[in-house]
Motif scaffolding. Structure first.
Motif, PDB file in Angstrom:
ATOM      1  N   ILE A   1     -12.601  -3.329  -5.893  1.00 22.48           N
ATOM      2  CA  ILE A   1     -13.376  -4.418  -5.429  1.00 22.48           C
ATOM      3  C   ILE A   1     -14.227  -3.900  -4.443  1.00 22.48           C
ATOM      4  O   ILE A   1     -13.940  -3.418  -3.433  1.00 22.48           O
TER       5      ILE A   1
ATOM      6  N   TYR B   1     -13.555  -4.003  -0.527  1.00 26.74           N
ATOM      7  CA  TYR B   1     -12.296  -3.333   0.125  1.00 26.74           C
ATOM      8  C   TYR B   1     -12.861  -1.726  -0.044  1.00 26.74           C
ATOM      9  O   TYR B   1     -11.931  -0.926   0.506  1.00 26.74           O
TER      10      TYR B   1
ATOM     11  N   VAL C   1      -5.767 -10.183  -6.184  1.00 28.70           N
ATOM     12  CA  VAL C   1      -6.760 -10.308  -5.484  1.00 28.70           C
ATOM     13  C   VAL C   1      -8.102 -10.711  -6.082  1.00 28.70           C
ATOM     14  O   VAL C   1      -9.041 -11.309  -5.445  1.00 28.70           O
ATOM     15  N   ASN C   2      -8.331 -10.421  -7.405  1.00 29.90           N
ATOM     16  CA  ASN C   2      -9.245 -10.653  -8.184  1.00 29.90           C
ATOM     17  C   ASN C   2      -9.247 -12.000  -8.866  1.00 29.90           C
ATOM     18  O   ASN C   2     -10.229 -12.522  -9.585  1.00 29.90           O
TER      19      ASN C   2
ATOM     20  N   GLN D   1      -3.853  -9.834 -12.310  1.00 32.21           N
ATOM     21  CA  GLN D   1      -4.774  -9.355 -10.975  1.00 32.21           C
ATOM     22  C   GLN D   1      -4.609 -10.518 -10.043  1.00 32.21           C
ATOM     23  O   GLN D   1      -4.989 -11.593 -10.205  1.00 32.21           O
TER      24      GLN D   1
ATOM     25  N   SER E   1       0.904  -1.228  -0.075  1.00 33.08           N
ATOM     26  CA  SER E   1       0.013   0.077   0.032  1.00 33.08           C
ATOM     27  C   SER E   1       0.920   1.260   0.126  1.00 33.08           C
ATOM     28  O   SER E   1       0.657   2.256  -0.730  1.00 33.08           O
TER      29      SER E   1
ATOM     30  N   GLN F   1      -6.911   3.195  -2.126  1.00 34.30           N
ATOM     31  CA  GLN F   1      -8.369   2.764  -2.338  1.00 34.30           C
ATOM     32  C   GLN F   1      -9.068   3.362  -3.470  1.00 34.30           C
ATOM     33  O   GLN F   1      -9.875   2.794  -4.021  1.00 34.30           O
TER      34      GLN F   1
ATOM     35  N   TYR G   1      -6.457  -4.396  -7.493  1.00 31.32           N
ATOM     36  CA  TYR G   1      -6.060  -4.172  -5.997  1.00 31.32           C
ATOM     37  C   TYR G   1      -4.813  -3.592  -5.998  1.00 31.32           C
ATOM     38  O   TYR G   1      -3.997  -4.447  -6.329  1.00 31.32           O
TER      39      TYR G   1
ATOM     40  N   THR H   1      -8.170   0.730  -6.035  1.00 31.56           N
ATOM     41  CA  THR H   1      -8.399  -0.457  -5.524  1.00 31.56           C
ATOM     42  C   THR H   1     -10.207  -0.707  -5.964  1.00 31.56           C
ATOM     43  O   THR H   1     -10.860   0.218  -5.430  1.00 31.56           O
TER      44      THR H   1
END
Length: 494
Positions: free
Chosen positions: A190, A193, A272-273, A270, A151, A185, A177, A188
């Protein structure tokens, strides 16, 4: 205290506690390591502390959360000594293996010498590591800023892009993500989140070029040993799906942003996806369009970097592009909190107009750990192992996909693998969460830990430590197959 279970025998069968007409016959591979005794609070007391004293936002996996005690390479041990094959690597973070001897020794040695000074003083390890890391990147990516998390790295990359270009808008993919800070954010995309506060200003999203779930794509589109089962309208040497998605990207540029933009941020695959891959030439064409609008191109290598994709050390290399900024974290430190932003001298100079400081970034311990990780990747042949074992798993999982109507897609590259679960192949509707969880829990009960992801939580994520073996892969495949069979039994019994 409970005595540990020894894990030296290959003959121990992992069985689920409940009866099944389809018993598992997979043998857990041997391990020459025995965990020490667990010497902390009982499980129930640990759970009580977790509920009372830790933030409720820190969710745990599984109905009965695991209490892990020790790790060794690709293995994890709980407080009772049970052994698990770790196929999620602390969310794609343990790159070379839990408590890798070389990395552990390097950290221990540095802890006895110097922990912390900040970057206001020189210490050997930060210069040594900067040289060692940047030599692995193509010109002109030779200037590094060390941070502590992905991050932070992506937040800084966005900041640098805006400073350098004097523009503001940064385009991102839906389903991407890039972190949980106020800046990241925004990119990101999704829902789970997203929080109910202002975010995303200056971060327009564009259509995700997903060749399985998107409107276009088929059996020749992506850089993977396994393609989708959708029919492909592409002609030889030309990807029709890519053309359509590029038109959508152009539409975003023409309708959602001003003439000049700050940049475009994308994961090479990708994470997290659910290991979503784009058409083979999409990023190359998108990067060109972004640069025509004065923007810089940011490659998020937090999950795909350090040899995980197998064929290349960096995920962006599989797309035949050179970004302007590269962010990296997770596998960079094998679980030690560290991250980095690597860019060009010209872009890096934009940050030097005023002070910018990170107290812990580039601390002596982090730098020696990072250096030892790079050594271990080379010495243990982990990039090649990722390619060989990952390709083997993908091809075997594709065979499993063909047997089960609820597996819609198997995809990925190296040890970056996604298995997308559906109600049926034709409709591609996500498998409901409760049904996903049944399979997931069964895998855990049989000794295999896997992750979950996707916009709807419909994709199993297999991203293990890169030291996993073919024997481990065979065990995991048998466990996953058994879990699917048990799912089918339950469904048939209703």
């Amino acid at each position: 205290m409970p005595s540990p279970l020894r894990c030296v025998s290959a003959g121990v069968l992992w069985q689920q506690s409940r009866k099944s007409s389809f018993p598992l016959r997979a043998k857990m591979p041997p391990c020459d390591f025995s965990p020490g005794n667990y010497e902390s609070y009982p499980y129930d007391h640990m759970l009580k502390i977790r509920k009372q004293n830790l933030s409720p936002s820190l969710a745990t996996y599984y109905k009965k959360p695991l209490l892990l005690h020790q790790g060794h390479m690709q293995w994890l041990f709980d407080y009772e000594g049970r052994r698990y094959l770790d196929l999620f690597a602390g969310i794609v973070t343990v790159s070379v293996g839990h408590c890798h001897p070389k990395v552990t020794a390097a950290a221990q040695k540095q802890l006895g010498r110097l922990w912390h000074t900040t970057s206001i003083y020189m210490h050997p390890s930060i210069q040594e590591y900067a040289e060692k890391l940047t030599v692995l990147l193509p010109d002109p990516l030779k200037v590094v800023y060390l941070t502590n998390s992905g991050s932070e790295a992506n937040d800084l990359a966005m900041f640098m892009a805006r400073l350098y270009t004097r523009n503001f808008d940064i385009i991102c993919f839906r389903g991407g993500y890039h972190g949980g800070s106020p800046y990241t954010q925004g990119v990101t995309s999704i829902r789970s989140y997203k929080h109910g506060v202002a975010n995303g200003f200056g971060c327009p999203t564009t259509m995700l070029p997903d060749v399985f779930r998107g409107p276009w794509g088929g059996s020749h589109c992506r850089d993977s040993p396994v393609q989708t089962v959708r029919k492909c309208s592409c002609s030889a040497g030309h990807c029709h799906a890519n053309d359509q998605y590029i038109e959508q990207f152009k539409d975003t540029l023409n309708t959602c942003v001003p003439k000049g933009i700050a940049g475009f941020i994308a994961e090479s695959i990708q994470g997290v996806n659910g290991a979503v891959q784009y058409p083979k030439s999409f990023l190359k064409e998108a990067f060109q369009l972004v640069r025509e609008r004065e923007g810089v191109c940011i490659a998020d290598e937090v999950q795909t970097g350090f040899g995980r994709t197998g064929s290349h050390f960096w995920g962006f290399q599989t797309h035949d592009v050179i970004p302007d900024i590269v962010t990296m974290a997770k596998g960079i430190g094998n679980g030690f909190p560290m991250a980095a932003v690597v860019t060009t001298r010209e872009i890096a100079n934009s940050l030097a107009q005023n002070l910018h400081f990170n107290t812990f970034g580039g601390n002596p311990v982090a730098c020696v750990v990072g250096s030892a990780v790079l050594d271990a990747i080379v010495e243990d042949g982990l990039q090649k192992n990722s390619e060989e074992v990952g390709t083997y798993m993908l091809l075997e999982l594709a065979k499993v996909r063909d047997k089960f109507e609820i597996i819609g897609d198997v995809r990925g590259k190296g040890l970056m693998i996604g298995i997308e679960m559906v109600k049926d192949k034709d409709g591609r509707q996500p498998l409901p969460t409760e049904e996903m969880n049944q399979i997931w829990e069964d895998c855990k009960d049989m000794g295999v830990l896997i992750g979950k992801g996707g916009i709807y939580g419909q994709t199993f994520r297999i991203k293990p430590p890169m030291c996993i073996t073919k024997q481990d892969a065979d065990f995991a495949l048998e466990v996953f197959h058994a879990a699917l069979m048990r799912y089918m039994e339950r469904k048939a019994a209703k």
